[in-house]
Design a protein around this motif. Structure first.
Motif, PDB file in Angstrom:
ATOM      1  N   GLU A   1      58.657  64.183  56.546  1.00 43.27           N
ATOM      2  CA  GLU A   1      57.822  65.281  56.059  1.00 43.27           C
ATOM      3  C   GLU A   1      57.749  66.403  57.089  1.00 43.27           C
ATOM      4  O   GLU A   1      57.817  67.577  56.744  1.00 43.27           O
ATOM      5  N   TYR A   2      57.584  66.033  58.350  1.00 47.96           N
ATOM      6  CA  TYR A   2      57.532  67.036  59.414  1.00 47.96           C
ATOM      7  C   TYR A   2      58.835  67.827  59.453  1.00 47.96           C
ATOM      8  O   TYR A   2      58.833  69.053  59.530  1.00 47.96           O
ATOM      9  N   TYR A   3      59.948  67.134  59.393  1.00 45.28           N
ATOM     10  CA  TYR A   3      61.250  67.789  59.440  1.00 45.28           C
ATOM     11  C   TYR A   3      61.428  68.722  58.249  1.00 45.28           C
ATOM     12  O   TYR A   3      61.836  69.873  58.397  1.00 45.28           O
ATOM     13  N   GLN A   4      61.101  68.244  57.058  1.00 48.61           N
ATOM     14  CA  GLN A   4      61.250  69.056  55.850  1.00 48.61           C
ATOM     15  C   GLN A   4      60.380  70.319  55.925  1.00 48.61           C
ATOM     16  O   GLN A   4      60.817  71.401  55.563  1.00 48.61           O
ATOM     17  N   THR A   5      59.155  70.160  56.386  1.00 50.79           N
ATOM     18  CA  THR A   5      58.251  71.303  56.508  1.00 50.79           C
ATOM     19  C   THR A   5      58.776  72.303  57.525  1.00 50.79           C
ATOM     20  O   THR A   5      58.712  73.520  57.319  1.00 50.79           O
ATOM     21  N   SER A   6      59.319  71.804  58.621  1.00 50.47           N
ATOM     22  CA  SER A   6      59.801  72.700  59.671  1.00 50.47           C
ATOM     23  C   SER A   6      60.994  73.540  59.213  1.00 50.47           C
ATOM     24  O   SER A   6      61.234  74.616  59.750  1.00 50.47           O
ATOM     25  N   LEU A   7      61.728  73.068  58.212  1.00 45.87           N
ATOM     26  CA  LEU A   7      62.881  73.824  57.723  1.00 45.87           C
ATOM     27  C   LEU A   7      62.472  75.117  57.028  1.00 45.87           C
ATOM     28  O   LEU A   7      63.218  76.093  57.017  1.00 45.87           O
ATOM     29  N   SER A   8      61.279  75.138  56.436  1.00 44.69           N
ATOM     30  CA  SER A   8      60.859  76.325  55.691  1.00 44.69           C
ATOM     31  C   SER A   8      59.705  77.083  56.338  1.00 44.69           C
ATOM     32  O   SER A   8      59.325  78.150  55.878  1.00 44.69           O
ATOM     33  N   PHE A   9      59.138  76.547  57.413  1.00 44.21           N
ATOM     34  CA  PHE A   9      58.009  77.208  58.065  1.00 44.21           C
ATOM     35  C   PHE A   9      58.476  78.473  58.773  1.00 44.21           C
ATOM     36  O   PHE A   9      59.492  78.479  59.452  1.00 44.21           O
ATOM     37  N   ASN A  10      57.735  79.546  58.607  1.00 48.06           N
ATOM     38  CA  ASN A  10      58.074  80.802  59.253  1.00 48.06           C
ATOM     39  C   ASN A  10      56.787  81.525  59.629  1.00 48.06           C
ATOM     40  O   ASN A  10      55.970  81.822  58.764  1.00 48.06           O
ATOM     41  N   CYS A  11      56.616  81.810  60.893  1.00 46.51           N
ATOM     42  CA  CYS A  11      55.403  82.495  61.354  1.00 46.51           C
ATOM     43  C   CYS A  11      55.697  83.903  61.868  1.00 46.51           C
ATOM     44  O   CYS A  11      54.838  84.527  62.488  1.00 46.51           O
TER      45      CYS A  11
END
Length: 102
Positions: free
Chosen positions: A23-33
């Motif tokens: 889940e962490y990996y999947q979320t990090s693929l689309s996270f943009n700040c």
């Protein structure tokens, strides 16, 4: 306390639940700040190796969006600045901090 929270998070992390990692990996693929970088008001020193072509675009993004930044490219350096260029980056950081304290 902060230490109590740290221990709780550390305990969970070392258990290494596969689903949590996924889940962490999947979320990090689309996270943009990037759209929030303008809110950082503290001075930021950006250090990059001049030969680190893979991260050049990140240097440019950060330089464009951080309001108080200084971007420095280390000549002849690649990505591993702390381990391969410690003397020069220590000098650059020290000089930068001293200028900020004036």
């Amino acid at each position: 306390t902060d230490m109590k929270m740290y221990r709780l998070l550390h305990k969970d992390a070392v258990q290494g639940h596969l689903q949590n990692m996924k889940e962490y990996y999947q979320t990090s693929l689309s996270f943009n700040c990037t759209s929030r970088l303008h809110a950082i008001r503290q001075p930021v020193l950006l250090l990059y190796g001049k030969k680190d072509k893979g991260f050049r675009r990140y240097a440019n993004i950060l330089q464009r969006h951080l309001p108080h930044n200084e971007l420095v490219f280390i000549p002849e350096a690649r990505h591993q600045l702390p381990t391969k260029n410690a003397v020069i980056i220590n000098r650059i950081i020290n000089n930068w901090v001293m200028r900020k304290l004036q």
